[in-house]
Design an enzyme around this catalytic site. Structure first.
Site, short mmCIF file in Angstrom:
data_model
loop_
_atom_site.label_atom_id
_atom_site.label_comp_id
_atom_site.label_asym_id
_atom_site.label_seq_id
_atom_site.Cartn_x
_atom_site.Cartn_y
_atom_site.Cartn_z
CB CYS A 241 -9.29 -2.60 13.57
SG CYS A 241 -8.12 -1.61 14.48
CD GLU B 224 -13.03 -5.15 10.32
OE1 GLU B 224 -12.30 -5.84 9.59
OE2 GLU B 224 -12.59 -4.49 11.29
CE LYS C 166 1.98 -4.38 0.48
NZ LYS C 166 0.86 -3.54 0.02
P1 NDP Z 1 -5.91 -6.22 3.63
O1 NDP Z 1 -5.88 -6.97 4.88
O2 NDP Z 1 -6.01 -6.99 2.36
O3 NDP Z 1 -4.62 -5.26 3.49
C1 NDP Z 1 -3.74 -4.88 4.51
C2 NDP Z 1 -2.31 -4.93 3.99
O4 NDP Z 1 -1.95 -6.26 3.64
C3 NDP Z 1 -2.07 -4.09 2.73
O5 NDP Z 1 -0.77 -3.56 2.72
C4 NDP Z 1 -2.23 -5.15 1.65
O6 NDP Z 1 -1.68 -4.78 0.42
C5 NDP Z 1 -1.50 -6.32 2.29
N1 NDP Z 1 -1.83 -7.63 1.73
C6 NDP Z 1 -2.97 -8.03 1.09
N2 NDP Z 1 -2.89 -9.34 0.75
C7 NDP Z 1 -1.67 -9.78 1.17
C8 NDP Z 1 -0.99 -11.04 1.13
N3 NDP Z 1 -1.53 -12.11 0.56
N4 NDP Z 1 0.23 -11.13 1.67
C9 NDP Z 1 0.81 -10.06 2.25
N5 NDP Z 1 0.23 -8.85 2.31
C10 NDP Z 1 -1.00 -8.70 1.80
O7 NDP Z 1 -7.05 -5.14 3.72
P2 NDP Z 1 -7.98 -4.54 2.59
O8 NDP Z 1 -7.46 -3.21 2.28
O9 NDP Z 1 -8.17 -5.45 1.42
O10 NDP Z 1 -9.35 -4.47 3.38
C11 NDP Z 1 -10.14 -5.62 3.51
C12 NDP Z 1 -10.82 -5.65 4.85
O11 NDP Z 1 -9.85 -5.80 5.88
C13 NDP Z 1 -11.54 -4.35 5.21
O12 NDP Z 1 -12.81 -4.32 4.67
C14 NDP Z 1 -11.57 -4.43 6.69
O13 NDP Z 1 -12.64 -5.23 7.08
C15 NDP Z 1 -10.27 -5.11 7.04
N6 NDP Z 1 -9.19 -4.19 7.44
C16 NDP Z 1 -8.88 -4.12 8.75
C17 NDP Z 1 -7.92 -3.23 9.16
C18 NDP Z 1 -7.56 -3.09 10.59
O14 NDP Z 1 -7.21 -2.00 11.02
N7 NDP Z 1 -7.58 -4.15 11.37
C19 NDP Z 1 -7.23 -2.33 8.23
C20 NDP Z 1 -7.61 -2.55 6.86
C21 NDP Z 1 -8.56 -3.44 6.51
P3 NDP Z 1 -2.65 -4.07 -0.65
O15 NDP Z 1 -2.97 -2.74 -0.08
O16 NDP Z 1 -1.87 -4.00 -1.87
O17 NDP Z 1 -3.85 -4.96 -0.79
#
Ligand code: NDP
Length: 492
Positions: free
Chosen positions: A285, A386, A176
């Site tokens: 990250c 973050e 996903k």
């Molecule tokens: P998320 O953690 O929400 O998204 C990452 C993935 O998880 C996406 O595919 C998202 O889908 C999916 N997802 C979201 N909610 C659920 C759920 N309840 N169950 C299963 N899958 C889910 O990241 P965001 O894009 O909202 O970013 C938010 C914050 O997360 C950022 O500001 C940053 O701080 C952090 N982040 C950290 C990352 C890293 O590399 N460690 C990468 C991205 C974000 P969808 O895209 O549809 O929301």
């Protein structure tokens, strides 16, 4: 089937729309232009994908010899290399990262497939020395159906971090991708199928995390979740996974420090630190978003750092001269502004940046200036949370103990970087820093073969290394009677 530029799901090897017919649209974050639509999946599509994965797992794939998986993964690496330009162009359009850097990330994806191609034949069990009455050994078996849930910041590379070990271990996968960056996932899965991965072994369901993602996490026939994303989402996933005791690998957020000692090579520390926060506009990250500089170097460091940050060229990610593209979405601009505002309210000084960029064509995209903040209390949210954007906080320290306490003073523990020429002193920092990765005199953090993952609330498990294989395998213990005697343990 929706028309123009439609990205479908891939289920059992077939490109199919969401059963509801619903779609989502995507835009180019650098220009605001529409890039088309893609499937907005719901539980019914997730069910179909998990069913396809289960049936492929228990069909031909389960009988594939490890050496055959090696050959397929090497072939996949070769095909990714041949299509690197097409993949990179699609990724740059969709996620806004500079094309040259995306090509570097695709190269890393290739190396990841090559690494795990080699690992497929090395998932050995053990034969421990036991009491002579017994013969015992372990075998490694694929953990089963894996849900790979990936973010938007390094789409293809992070998908590869999950797909390569899962396939090497003999698992089947439902991927996903982020709702913001679905474009390259199908290209990657098409390549895998061309390389010889049987239909149904890798499936893709696009859509919202709250719908498709959570249906996947709650699905009773998914055995493992491998997730990269925010810590809050990671927590929710871990809770949901507990219901059916799914295995989890979580690569979550960070608030990584860089420590600059008084004996550092100043230019390296400045330019390395500029790269380690601003690469990908800080949407990493492992971004070293807190820089702690020894007081004797602090003023010069800050001056040179700001000078270097202001040299960064921001704009069209297809332009070879560009260093930084846009943020992923317009919402991120408002978020950056709120962080800057909170710093100002706490007495922080914004030495450069701090605002959206709107000159000429930049107004069409989500561009934000590299931002340097000083004089902030450690309690401010710019230090603790973050940000995931181009904002760095620079502070000073006097003693090594103080530097270590500052570095460790957050809930995260993903990466830390030391700038020093004294390797003996580096050793004492390395021991004291609570973080999954410590780098010395380099901004680099991730190379295939070295485990990547965090301490504390930065996650659970490690990616990219031999130990990653265990996360996609179950251990089965076999114990056999080695004596040719009647069995009567109660003596009755
Ligand atoms: P998320 O953690 O929400 O998204 C990452 C993935 O998880 C996406 O595919 C998202 O889908 C999916 N997802 C979201 N909610 C659920 C759920 N309840 N169950 C299963 N899958 C889910 O990241 P965001 O894009 O909202 O970013 C938010 C914050 O997360 C950022 O500001 C940053 O701080 C952090 N982040 C950290 C990352 C890293 O590399 N460690 C990468 C991205 C974000 P969808 O895209 O549809 O929301």
């Amino acid at each position: 089937m929706p028309s123009d530029n439609f990205t479908s799901n891939i289920i059992a090897g077939k490109h199919v729309p969401a059963q509801s017919g619903k779609t989502l649209s995507i835009t180019n974050p650098a220009t605001g232009e529409s890039l088309g639509t893609f499937a907005a999946s719901s539980a019914v599509d997730v069910n179909a994908a998990v069913k396809a994965a289960r049936s492929a797992l228990e069909g031909k794939w389960a009988r594939t010899a490890p050496g055959q998986r090696t050959r397929i993964l090497f072939k996949a690496a070769q095909l990714i290399g041949e299509r690197a330009k097409d993949l990179a162009v699609a990724e740059t359009k969709n996620n806004g990262k500079v094309l040259g850097y995306v090509l570097g990330e695709i190269n890393q994806a290739i190396e990841d497939f090559e690494f795990f191609a080699g690992a497929a034949t090395k998932a050995n069990g053990i034969v421990p020395p036991l009491h002579g009455a017994f013969f015992g050994y372990t075998v490694k078996e694929p953990v089963g159906v894996v849900a790979a849930i990936t973010p938007w910041n390094y789409p293809l590379m992070l998908e590869s971090w999950k797909l390569a070990p899962a396939l090497a271990a003999g698992c089947a996968v439902v991927l996903k991708p982020s709702e913001l960056t679905p474009m390259t996932a199908n290209m990657l899965v098409d390549i895998l199928q061309e390389a010889g991965i049987p239909e149904g072994v890798v499936n893709v369901v696009h859509g919202f995390g709250s719908e498709a993602g959570s249906a996947l996490v709650e699905h009773p026939d998914v055995n493992k979740i491998s997730f990269t994303g925010g810590t809050a989402t990671g927590r929710a996933i871990m809770k949901a996974a507990a219901a059916t005791m799914k295995r989890v690998t979580l690569e979550l957020g960070g608030k990584s420090p860089a420590i600059v000692c008084e004996d550092a090579i100043l230019n390296d520390a400045v330019l390395g630190s500029v790269f380690s926060i601003f690469y990908g506009v800080g949407q990493s990250c492992e971004a070293r978003s807190r820089i702690y500089v020894h007081e004797s170097l602090y003023d010069t460091f800050v001056e040179k750092f700001v000078e270097a940050a202001q040299k960064l060229k921001i704009g069209d990610p297809f332009d070879k001269a560009t260093h930084l593209g846009p943020l992923i979405s317009p919402e991120r601009i408002a978020l950056m502004e709120s962080f800057v505002e909170s710093a100002k309210q706490d007495g922080g000084k914004v030495l450069c940046g701090g605002a959206r960029l709107t000159e000429d064509d930049l107004s069409k995209g989500n561009f934000f200036a590299p931002t340097v903040i000083v004089d902030l209390p450690e309690s401010n949210r710019c230090v603790q949370e973050e940000i995931f954007g181009p904002i760095v906080v620079i502070s000073k320290w006097k003693t090594d103990a103080e530097a270590i306490a500052l570095a460790n003073g957050v809930i995260y523990g993903l990466a830390a970087t030391l700038w020093t020429q004294n390797m003996t002193r580096a050793q004492s920092f390395i021991r004291a820093i609570k973080s999954g990765i410590v780098t010395v005199n380099t901004p680099a953090t991730a190379l295939p073969g070295l485990p990547f993952g965090g301490f504390k609330q930065s996650g659970l498990g490690r990616e990219m290394a031999m130990e990653t294989m265990n996360a996609y395998l179950e251990t089965k213990t076999v114990l056999m009677n080695a004596l040719n005697k009647p069995v009567n343990p109660f003596g009755i």
